[in-house]
Write a protein that holds these residues in place. Structure first.
Motif, PDB file in Angstrom:
ATOM      1  N   GLY A 110       1.118  -1.523   0.040  1.00 36.33           N
ATOM      2  CA  GLY A 110      -0.306  -0.118  -0.317  1.00 36.33           C
ATOM      3  C   GLY A 110       0.756   1.292   0.378  1.00 36.33           C
ATOM      4  N   GLY A 111       1.660   1.195   0.537  1.00 33.17           N
ATOM      5  CA  GLY A 111       2.514   2.326   1.160  1.00 33.17           C
ATOM      6  C   GLY A 111       3.498   2.668  -0.664  1.00 33.17           C
ATOM      7  N   LEU A 112       4.005   1.517  -1.407  1.00 36.04           N
ATOM      8  CA  LEU A 112       4.029   2.176  -2.772  1.00 36.04           C
ATOM      9  C   LEU A 112       3.516   2.529  -3.805  1.00 36.04           C
ATOM     10  N   SER A 113       2.440   1.775  -3.592  1.00 32.90           N
ATOM     11  CA  SER A 113       1.204   2.327  -3.921  1.00 32.90           C
ATOM     12  C   SER A 113       0.503   3.414  -3.795  1.00 32.90           C
ATOM     13  N   ALA A 114       0.959   4.255  -2.859  1.00 33.37           N
ATOM     14  CA  ALA A 114       0.511   5.439  -2.499  1.00 33.37           C
ATOM     15  C   ALA A 114       1.718   6.160  -3.088  1.00 33.37           C
ATOM     16  N   ILE A 115       3.385   5.832  -2.871  1.00 38.60           N
ATOM     17  CA  ILE A 115       4.260   6.797  -3.265  1.00 38.60           C
ATOM     18  C   ILE A 115       3.439   6.864  -4.999  1.00 38.60           C
ATOM     19  N   SER A 116       3.756   5.688  -5.991  1.00 37.68           N
ATOM     20  CA  SER A 116       3.833   5.127  -6.936  1.00 37.68           C
ATOM     21  C   SER A 116       2.658   6.248  -7.525  1.00 37.68           C
ATOM     22  N   SER A 117       1.717   6.333  -6.783  1.00 31.74           N
ATOM     23  CA  SER A 117       0.194   7.772  -6.867  1.00 31.74           C
ATOM     24  C   SER A 117       0.682   9.367  -7.252  1.00 31.74           C
ATOM     25  N   ALA A 118       1.597   9.263  -5.761  1.00 30.20           N
ATOM     26  CA  ALA A 118       1.463  10.446  -5.621  1.00 30.20           C
ATOM     27  C   ALA A 118       2.859  11.755  -6.883  1.00 30.20           C
ATOM     28  N   THR A 119       3.480   9.871  -7.186  1.00 29.67           N
ATOM     29  CA  THR A 119       4.895  10.266  -8.496  1.00 29.67           C
ATOM     30  C   THR A 119       4.518  10.486  -9.222  1.00 29.67           C
ATOM     31  N   GLY A 120       3.818   9.759  -9.944  1.00 32.27           N
ATOM     32  CA  GLY A 120       2.919  10.132 -10.614  1.00 32.27           C
ATOM     33  C   GLY A 120       1.552  11.747 -11.439  1.00 32.27           C
ATOM     34  N   LYS A 121       1.212  11.471 -10.260  1.00 33.12           N
ATOM     35  CA  LYS A 121       0.278  13.284  -9.899  1.00 33.12           C
ATOM     36  C   LYS A 121       0.987  13.959 -10.642  1.00 33.12           C
ATOM     37  N   ALA A 122       2.772  13.571  -9.322  1.00 35.84           N
ATOM     38  CA  ALA A 122       3.239  15.060  -9.414  1.00 35.84           C
ATOM     39  C   ALA A 122       3.990  15.427 -10.823  1.00 35.84           C
ATOM     40  N   ILE A 123       4.460  14.235 -11.369  1.00 36.13           N
ATOM     41  CA  ILE A 123       5.040  14.113 -13.036  1.00 36.13           C
ATOM     42  C   ILE A 123       4.313  15.225 -13.690  1.00 36.13           C
ATOM     43  N   ALA A 124       3.139  14.588 -13.995  1.00 33.91           N
ATOM     44  CA  ALA A 124       1.654  14.658 -14.886  1.00 33.91           C
ATOM     45  C   ALA A 124       0.834  16.121 -14.725  1.00 33.91           C
ATOM     46  N   PHE A 125       0.555  16.793 -13.182  1.00 33.35           N
ATOM     47  CA  PHE A 125       0.515  18.213 -12.506  1.00 33.35           C
ATOM     48  C   PHE A 125       1.619  19.098 -13.349  1.00 33.35           C
ATOM     49  N   GLN A 126       3.084  18.929 -12.872  1.00 31.43           N
ATOM     50  CA  GLN A 126       3.928  19.680 -13.741  1.00 31.43           C
ATOM     51  C   GLN A 126       3.829  19.914 -15.255  1.00 31.43           C
ATOM     52  N   MET A 127       4.261  18.855 -15.919  1.00 29.83           N
ATOM     53  CA  MET A 127       3.909  18.816 -17.327  1.00 29.83           C
ATOM     54  C   MET A 127       2.838  19.345 -18.236  1.00 29.83           C
ATOM     55  N   MET A 128       1.876  19.072 -16.736  1.00 34.46           N
ATOM     56  CA  MET A 128       0.044  20.005 -18.077  1.00 34.46           C
ATOM     57  C   MET A 128       0.802  21.373 -17.236  1.00 34.46           C
ATOM     58  N   ALA A 129       1.079  22.041 -16.599  1.00 34.72           N
ATOM     59  CA  ALA A 129       0.730  23.080 -16.249  1.00 34.72           C
ATOM     60  C   ALA A 129       1.685  24.039 -17.593  1.00 34.72           C
ATOM     61  N   CYS A 130       2.231  22.850 -18.170  1.00 33.16           N
ATOM     62  CA  CYS A 130       2.707  24.181 -19.824  1.00 33.16           C
ATOM     63  C   CYS A 130       2.508  24.741 -20.351  1.00 33.16           C
TER      64      CYS A 130
END
Length: 298
Positions: free
Chosen positions: A136-156
């Motif tokens: 569950g912790g690995l899943s949360a880290i994976s989810s947070a990483t994916g969201k952070a990368i996507a949100f930063q790139m979508m701000a482009c």
């Protein structure tokens, strides 16, 4: 669907969430108190206690997550969605371990490897539960990483890059769903199939050797299969909802989203009810806490 129907489904979802909180809170309290008092629990009760606690948290986070999305508080919802991802993954694996535990303990296969697994499973339950928390912790880290990368790139400002990142985000979470949610679902399904095959073998043996007046093995097979098969229907809808939600096909503003939520979480509520009624400790606690209800039920 009209707004009135959406409101009805939202009200039903809130009521069943409240019922689930009371129900799973009761289970977690009773078994948790027993766990502390006796410095341990049987392996099956240990899984049920952890499953009840995870479902208690799941209903809280799911309710907050849905209403935060409805009120357009997307930043706050992003944090809750990561917490929901963790609790949901843990809950899914706890459910799977319970099905595997039933399968291993009740099935009557005579293969030496199966005997070894049956001997090891009770000793391995604490490690399996701890492993679920790690997953569950690995899943949360994976989810947070994916969201952070996507949100930063979508701000482009480049629309082409933003579009590609949205596509990456959807693909990433499809893979995430397959790994974290569909894998335990197939293990759950495999446990049911093995239990059915074991019951078939047992009935064949009874046909050749004659029925016994008190066939506890058949009763155990039947009770476990009824519980797991009933939950399989709702568990399937639950996994489908998780998979569909990653593609954003049904968003939270769609009326069908709330109808699907009612169906899905109703299955979890009913499965928890079956676990309570099939557990001797929980039945005893119900008789002590609610004697009038038990008398009326009998």
């Amino acid at each position: 669907m009209s707004f009135s129907r959406t409101f009805i489904f939202m009200a039903i979802f809130c009521m069943q969430s409240l019922a689930a909180l009371l129900q799973n809170g009761f289970v977690a309290t009773v078994l948790g108190r027993e766990w502390v008092r006796s410095q341990g629990l049987p392996a099956g009760d240990m899984i049920v206690a952890c499953l009840a606690a995870s479902r208690f948290c799941l209903h809280i986070v799911a309710t907050l997550n849905n209403f935060l999305a409805s009120t357009m508080l997307w930043t706050l919802r992003a944090y809750f969605s990561i917490l929901w991802d963790f609790i949901n993954t843990v809950n899914t694996w706890f459910t799977t371990w319970l099905a595997i535990f039933y399968c291993v303990k009740i099935s009557s296969f005579s293969h030496p490897i199966f005997f070894w697994i049956k001997w090891r499973v009770s000793r391995s339950v604490p490690r399996l539960l701890l492993g679920s928390l790690v997953i569950g912790g690995l899943s949360a880290i994976s989810s947070a990483t994916g969201k952070a990368i996507a949100f930063q790139m979508m701000a482009c400002e480049n629309c082409t890059i933003a579009y590609r990142m949205v596509a990456f985000y959807v693909y990433y979470f499809r893979c995430h769903a397959m790994l974290m949610w569909v894998t335990p679902f197939f293990l759950f399904l495999l446990s049911i199939i093995l239990l059915m095959f074991s019951l078939y073998q047992h009935l064949e043996q009874m046909r050749y050797h004659g029925p016994r007046s008190h066939d506890y093995s058949t009763q155990a097979h039947t009770m476990a299969l009824m519980s797991l098969a009933f939950f399989l229907i709702f568990y399937t809808s639950y996994v489908l909802l998780l998979t569909v939600s990653t593609t954003q096909v049904i968003n939270v503003h769609n009326s069908w989203h709330w109808a699907w939520e009612v169906i899905t979480y109703m299955g979890i509520l009913l499965h928890s009810t079956i676990l309570i009624l099939s557990n001797p400790k929980m039945r005893k606690a119900l008789k002590i806490k609610f004697p009038d209800f038990c008398i009326a039920r009998s």
